[in-house]
Design an enzyme around this catalytic site. Structure first.
Site, PDB file in Angstrom:
ATOM      1  N   SER A 148       4.051   1.376  -1.118  1.00 31.07           N
ATOM      2  CA  SER A 148       4.367   2.690  -0.554  1.00 31.07           C
ATOM      3  C   SER A 148       5.627   3.293  -1.174  1.00 31.07           C
ATOM      4  CB  SER A 148       4.562   2.577   0.958  1.00 31.07           C
ATOM      5  OG  SER A 148       3.464   1.938   1.540  1.00 31.07           O
TER       6      SER A 148
HETATM    7  N1  SAM Z   1       3.167  -2.856   2.753  1.00 31.64           N
HETATM    8  C1  SAM Z   1       2.717  -2.796   1.397  1.00 31.64           C
HETATM    9  C2  SAM Z   1       3.836  -2.852   0.399  1.00 31.64           C
HETATM   10  O1  SAM Z   1       5.019  -2.833   0.785  1.00 31.64           O
HETATM   11  O2  SAM Z   1       3.513  -2.944  -0.792  1.00 31.64           O
HETATM   12  C3  SAM Z   1       1.826  -1.618   1.099  1.00 31.64           C
HETATM   13  C4  SAM Z   1       0.497  -1.822   1.667  1.00 31.64           C
HETATM   14  S1  SAM Z   1      -0.850  -1.030   0.867  1.00 31.64           S
HETATM   15  C5  SAM Z   1      -0.496   0.652   1.107  1.00 31.64           C
HETATM   16  C6  SAM Z   1      -2.106  -1.409   2.065  1.00 31.64           C
HETATM   17  C7  SAM Z   1      -2.515  -2.875   2.084  1.00 31.64           C
HETATM   18  O3  SAM Z   1      -3.277  -3.096   3.280  1.00 31.64           O
HETATM   19  C8  SAM Z   1      -3.410  -3.271   0.922  1.00 31.64           C
HETATM   20  O4  SAM Z   1      -2.877  -4.372   0.238  1.00 31.64           O
HETATM   21  C9  SAM Z   1      -4.739  -3.628   1.601  1.00 31.64           C
HETATM   22  O5  SAM Z   1      -5.463  -4.660   0.965  1.00 31.64           O
HETATM   23  C10 SAM Z   1      -4.268  -4.045   2.995  1.00 31.64           C
HETATM   24  N2  SAM Z   1      -5.268  -4.011   4.057  1.00 31.64           N
HETATM   25  C11 SAM Z   1      -6.231  -3.078   4.283  1.00 31.64           C
HETATM   26  N3  SAM Z   1      -6.928  -3.411   5.394  1.00 31.64           N
HETATM   27  C12 SAM Z   1      -6.395  -4.573   5.873  1.00 31.64           C
HETATM   28  C13 SAM Z   1      -6.671  -5.421   6.987  1.00 31.64           C
HETATM   29  N4  SAM Z   1      -7.657  -5.159   7.859  1.00 31.64           N
HETATM   30  N5  SAM Z   1      -5.922  -6.516   7.163  1.00 31.64           N
HETATM   31  C14 SAM Z   1      -4.918  -6.829   6.298  1.00 31.64           C
HETATM   32  N6  SAM Z   1      -4.613  -6.087   5.221  1.00 31.64           N
HETATM   33  C15 SAM Z   1      -5.336  -4.954   5.025  1.00 31.64           C
END
Ligand code: SAM
Length: 216
Positions: A63
């Site tokens: 993000s």
């Molecule tokens: N917090 C992260 C960072 O600092 O880099 C950014 C997160 S990224 C925008 C969103 C993440 O959520 C992705 O890696 C995706 O695979 C994960 N994601 C999506 N659905 C999910 C779920 N149900 N459980 C766990 N992770 C999930």
């Protein structure tokens, strides 16, 4: 002497974070400390402190720095809290939380992404972070209740399990909306069956995919 990344980090904090109204000293100090460039591929290091998200592979993103600072500030951490993060991604948001909270549990659904994050947590010696591979929409009941839960992916509605795993007084910070745009919503658990809701405005995240999120 400051290295080039420290001075980029300082500039990022001044121009993108403090200038936009983040005032929590703990959040500011954490953003000054965590080496954001180490959470992206080396080819992207020159861009790591710029004012936008970056790709981390598997169609996912780290993000924008400001949104990380804002979401962290909205949790109102003082240092004693147990926090759950859904969507580990690069691990950057989690590292910022780990600088402030007592303990951070984080869940990522894509194993290759989780593996990379685990490596960087080990490298930077974050001993108060535990990562789990699975569907974060179901939370992590074993360690509940949480003083704060942060979801870093876009949900169609607040997952019931996450509301249930909040401590009384705990806060859930989550982007809610459709797959193109969301609002950043804070749910505060006032009592066992009572939650208040505040809207902190527009944002844009990749989809939260899971049983209580979107279908793939
Ligand atoms: N917090 C992260 C960072 O600092 O880099 C950014 C997160 S990224 C925008 C969103 C993440 O959520 C992705 O890696 C995706 O695979 C994960 N994601 C999506 N659905 C999910 C779920 N149900 N459980 C766990 N992770 C999930």
């Amino acid at each position: 002497m400051m290295n080039q990344y420290q001075s980029k980090r300082q500039l990022m904090v001044e121009t993108q974070i403090v200038a936009r109204g983040v005032t929590d000293r703990r959040v500011i100090n954490a953003m000054l400390k965590v080496p954001r460039h180490l959470f992206v591929d080396e080819a992207l290091w020159p861009e790591a402190y710029e004012d936008h998200p970056l790709p981390i592979g598997e169609k996912q993103t780290i993000s924008q720095p400001y949104i990380v600072a804002l979401m962290t500030e909205l949790l109102r951490l003082t240092g004693k809290e147990k926090v759950l993060e859904i969507g580990t991604g690069s691990g950057y948001q989690c590292a910022v939380l780990a600088e402030i909270a007592d303990m951070v549990y984080t869940i990522e659904r894509i194993p290759a992404i989780a593996k990379r994050a685990r490596k960087i947590f080990d490298q930077l010696k974050y001993s108060n972070v535990i990562i789990h591979i699975g569907d974060g929409t179901l939370g992590w009941k074993e360690h509940s209740p949480y003083d704060g839960i942060i979801v870093t992916a876009a949900a169609p509605h607040p997952p019931k399990a996450l509301l249930e795993q909040l401590a009384i007084g705990g806060r859930l910070v989550i982007p809610i909306g459709n797959e193109f745009s969301q609002d950043l919503i804070i749910f505060t658990r006032e009592a066992k069956d009572s939650y208040t809701e505040e809207n902190y405005g527009g944002c844009r995240f990749v989809k939260l995919i899971g049983e209580q999120g979107w279908r793939e």
